[in-house]
Design an enzyme around this catalytic site. Structure first.
Site, PDB file in Angstrom:
ATOM      1  CB  CYS A   2      -0.947   0.107   1.174  1.00 19.24           C
ATOM      2  SG  CYS A   2      -2.224  -1.147   1.196  1.00 19.24           S
ATOM      3  NE  ARG A  27       4.615   1.607   0.049  1.00 23.36           N
ATOM      4  CZ  ARG A  27       5.543   1.274   0.922  1.00 23.36           C
ATOM      5  NH1 ARG A  27       6.808   1.364   0.590  1.00 23.36           N
ATOM      6  NH2 ARG A  27       5.214   0.874   2.126  1.00 23.36           N
ATOM      7  CD1 TRP A  74      -0.054  -6.332  -2.842  1.00 23.14           C
ATOM      8  CD2 TRP A  74      -0.504  -6.882  -0.722  1.00 23.14           C
ATOM      9  NE1 TRP A  74       0.253  -7.657  -2.680  1.00 23.14           N
ATOM     10  CE2 TRP A  74      -0.008  -8.029  -1.391  1.00 23.14           C
ATOM     11  CE3 TRP A  74      -0.861  -6.993   0.625  1.00 23.14           C
ATOM     12  CZ2 TRP A  74       0.150  -9.255  -0.755  1.00 23.14           C
ATOM     13  CZ3 TRP A  74      -0.708  -8.215   1.246  1.00 23.14           C
ATOM     14  CH2 TRP A  74      -0.196  -9.336   0.563  1.00 23.14           C
ATOM     15  CG  ASN A 100       1.344   0.834   4.272  1.00 21.89           C
ATOM     16  OD1 ASN A 100       1.059  -0.342   4.120  1.00 21.89           O
ATOM     17  ND2 ASN A 100       2.594   1.261   4.341  1.00 21.89           N
ATOM     18  CE  LYS A 612      11.979  -3.023  -5.096  1.00 18.43           C
ATOM     19  NZ  LYS A 612      12.406  -4.399  -5.391  1.00 18.43           N
TER      20      LYS A 612
HETATM   21  C1  G6P Z   1       9.249  -8.825  -1.559  1.00 25.35           C
HETATM   22  C2  G6P Z   1       9.881  -8.522  -2.910  1.00 25.35           C
HETATM   23  C3  G6P Z   1      11.206  -9.278  -3.070  1.00 25.35           C
HETATM   24  C4  G6P Z   1      12.134  -8.956  -1.897  1.00 25.35           C
HETATM   25  C5  G6P Z   1      11.450  -9.248  -0.554  1.00 25.35           C
HETATM   26  C6  G6P Z   1      12.279  -8.735   0.622  1.00 25.35           C
HETATM   27  O1  G6P Z   1       8.823 -10.141  -1.523  1.00 25.35           O
HETATM   28  O2  G6P Z   1       8.994  -8.875  -3.950  1.00 25.35           O
HETATM   29  O3  G6P Z   1      11.834  -8.891  -4.282  1.00 25.35           O
HETATM   30  O4  G6P Z   1      13.296  -9.720  -2.012  1.00 25.35           O
HETATM   31  O5  G6P Z   1      10.186  -8.580  -0.490  1.00 25.35           O
HETATM   32  O6  G6P Z   1      12.350  -7.336   0.520  1.00 25.35           O
HETATM   33  P1  G6P Z   1      13.416  -6.450   1.262  1.00 25.35           P
HETATM   34  O7  G6P Z   1      13.025  -5.038   0.948  1.00 25.35           O
HETATM   35  O8  G6P Z   1      13.303  -6.758   2.727  1.00 25.35           O
HETATM   36  O9  G6P Z   1      14.750  -6.814   0.720  1.00 25.35           O
END
Ligand code: G6P
Length: 617
Positions: A2, A27, A74, A100, A612
């Protein structure tokens, strides 16, 4: 997870908010909405679907007001519908709220508020909070004690909230004003020229100002025409610290690339240079990590490492484990942050605890950090986003310095994490047994990584052609050994994330204990085949696949000769030092999954169901 944006200023708020929402869409992209306070009314436009759907819907409204809030969702509580899209309006029509996070005790609040006559149009926890604010506002005597009735109503409502939130609130009785607050969900305030913008992250406001105040948990910001004040839930005044963002709008734009993922894959040589910059000792034999806030004697006391992370960052931790154990000869444990936080993992005084997170906002990783700190451990962070929650709460750490990563599937942040893991292994190894000469050799190898990645990127057209031939397969195996086993996991994750093809990563030799049952001419395998002691072992695993008619895509170190006809496709990568190999070997699997997703016309930068920055459990 979000994205929220709020604007108070002199310009028309709607276009600024929509622009911000486009940048925050990574997001969450289930629905989007905005609310403008104008003509004594809260005018709302919201729709299920992407921000582009909202842009069309907003064009039907006459949005002229200079105060507003917007949200990209989201979904957590409630399906993907127009009604569940934010902003939500209290049933008395006085408040608009974007949120969020997750309000965990929303059900009991909803029952209480329904008993008081408040009504609900959505299934969301957010609408409950909005009505709770309205309830406290109705109870609050007007502007008591010189403080705003608006601010106090938000504060009182938040006192009853269990859960996480980044919120922005408008009140119809206070045009030109906004209250925002955070608890475990990211929120910052952009301080512009006669305008203020709150947002989940800086990409939403970087086109208007580079001056930001990072809000902390339990803080509320009250924005009025006269400026802004920050207080805590406990009513303490907070002196704001205005930070300056070092990257620019160009870093957050796609440029000539078809997708952010493509841009970020090709940015990797520069990203790696930025990660390394200024981080080697003058004698060129080790790394410098001043940000760890630990002296060499303190580091020599460390006899074990623990790493926690999620997603791709967890794979990067597995590579760090391999390199630290190999070069620094210290035991390393790696755990999923989401598991660690609920386990009672024994840690001892001499364990150094690391979290790794691109965003610095992943809630499970943040919770793991807090749990380790609660147990009295020093926690260090490897993190990309400056000023993120993890960066602020860690006792020290290392920034990745790769600029904003917008594509949901991590690429340049991942290889930068691999690099920092390799540098950490070197740093610890040099404090222990590694010789000066071996250190110099290792440093030179790391310095060469950007060029080797450039060479690996040179295979893009070849990999694109392979992707066209393989895009219609429904299952893939990714197989690697030692430091390339985590890269097999990462290759499988990338393919799953952005092309929705089922893929599994496995240690190449372990494959015969189960996954080999999947092998047929319909399930190709991607093998990592590096030069060295395990080359022959991997070739044997490939033979086992070939004997069962499995197709093979082999990512092979230059100079290695595979038996004729064993691989159906060969992708060469440059020969390199073991510390650099995982970085270089990642590039072909990033490109393969990217081009397969393009062939399949998938939404590469915004894959379905993903976000993300995962700020909910
Ligand atoms: C989400 C994203 C991944 C990422 C993971 C951890 O699942 O889609 O690409 O590796 O989060 O994110 P961070 O920001 O903690 O590295």
């Amino acid at each position: 997870m979000c994205g929220i944006v709020g604007y108070v200023g002199k310009q028309k708020a709607a276009s600024i908010i929509l622009e911000g929402l486009k940048r925050l869409e990574y997001r969450g992209y289930d629905s989007a909405g905005l609310c403008i306070l104008q003509g004594g009314q809260l005018d709302v436009a919201k729709k299920a679907g992407r921000v582009e759907v909202l842009v069309k819907e907003a064009a039907r409204h006459r949005f002229n007001g200079t105060t507003g809030i917007g949200h990209t969702r989201w979904a957590t509580h409630g399906g993907v519908t127009d009604a569940n899209a934010h902003p939500h309006i209290s049933s008395d029509g006085k408040f608009a709220l974007i949120h969020n996070g997750v309000i965990e005790n929303y059900a009991q609040m909803k029952t209480f508020l329904a008993g008081k006559g408040y009504t609900f149009k959505s299934e969301t926890d957010t609408e409950v909070l909005c009505n709770l604010i309205a309830y406290h506002y109705a109870k609050e005597p007007s502007d008591s004690n010189g403080t705003s009735r608006f601010l106090e109503s938000v504060r009182k409502a938040l006192e009853h909230v269990e859960g996480t939130y980044g919120i922005a609130v408008l009140c119809v009785d206070f045009p030109g004003e906004m209250v925002a607050a955070r608890e475990a969900s990211p929120l910052l305030l952009g301080v512009g020229d006669g305008e203020y913008i709150v947002a989940s992250d800086a990409s939403a406001l970087i086109n208007r100002t580079q001056n930001v105040v990072y809000l902390k948990d339990g803080e509320l910001v009250y924005v009025t025409a006269a400026g802004f004040t920050i207080t805590t839930l406990g009513q303490a005044d907070v002196s704001p610290v205005v930070d300056r963002i070092t990257w620019s709008i160009a870093d957050a734009e796609r440029g000539s690339h078809a997708h952010f993922m493509e841009k970020e894959i090709f940015e990797q040589p520069v990203a790696l240079e930025n990660t390394m910059r200024g981080r080697f000792s003058e004698d060129g034999s080790t790394a410098n990590f001043g940000g760890l806030n630990l002296s060499a004697p303190e580091l020599r006391q460390i006899d074990r490492f623990m790493f926690c992370a999620c997603g791709s960052a967890w794979h990067a931790c597995l590579v760090a484990e391999h390199l630290i154990e190999r070069y620094a000869r210290l035991p390393v444990e790696v755990d999923y942050a989401s598991e660690f936080r609920y386990r009672n993992s024994p840690l001892d005084r001499n364990t150094l605890f690391f979290v790794m997170s691109q965003s610095g906002e992943t809630i499970d990783t943040l919770a793991a950090l807090r749990e380790a700190k609660r147990k009295g451990y020093r926690v260090l962070a490897i993190n990309n986003v400056v000023g993120s929650s993890i960066a602020r709460e860690a006792d020290g750490g290392v920034y990745q310095h790769v600029g904003p990563e917008i594509g949901v599937a991590s690429t340049k942040a991942f290889t930068s994490q691999l690099l920092l893991g390799a540098m950490l292994a070197l740093y610890i190894a040099r404090l222990r047994d590694m010789s000066f000469n071996d250190g110099v050799q290792y440093v030179n190898a790391l310095k060469g990584a950007p060029d080797l990645v450039r060479q690996a990127l040179g295979q893009a057209a070849h990999i694109q052609a392979i992707a066209k031939r393989y895009a219609r397969y429904a299952d893939f195996l990714f197989l690697g050994r030692l430091s390339l086993f985590p890269i097999a996991l990462e290759g499988a994750l990338k393919l799953k994330e952005i092309s929705y093809i089922h893929a599994e990563g496995y240690p190449a030799a372990e494959m015969k204990h189960g996954p080999i049952a999947l092998i047929s001419e319909k399930c190709p395998s991607v093998f990592f085949v590096p030069k060295g002691e395990i080359f022959n072992k991997i070739v044997s695993s490939m033979q086992e696949i070939k004997a069962r008619k499995g197709k093979i895509i082999a990512i092979v170190t230059e100079g290695c000769e595979l038996p004729a006809g064993l691989a159906d496709e060969v992708i060469p990568i440059p020969d390199c030092h073991e510390a650099v190999l995982p970085i270089v070997a990642t590039v072909p699997v990033q490109l393969l999954s990217y081009y397969i997703a393009v062939v399949l016309k998938c939404d590469v930068d915004k894959p379905r169901n993903l976000a993300k920055s995962v700020t909910v459990e």
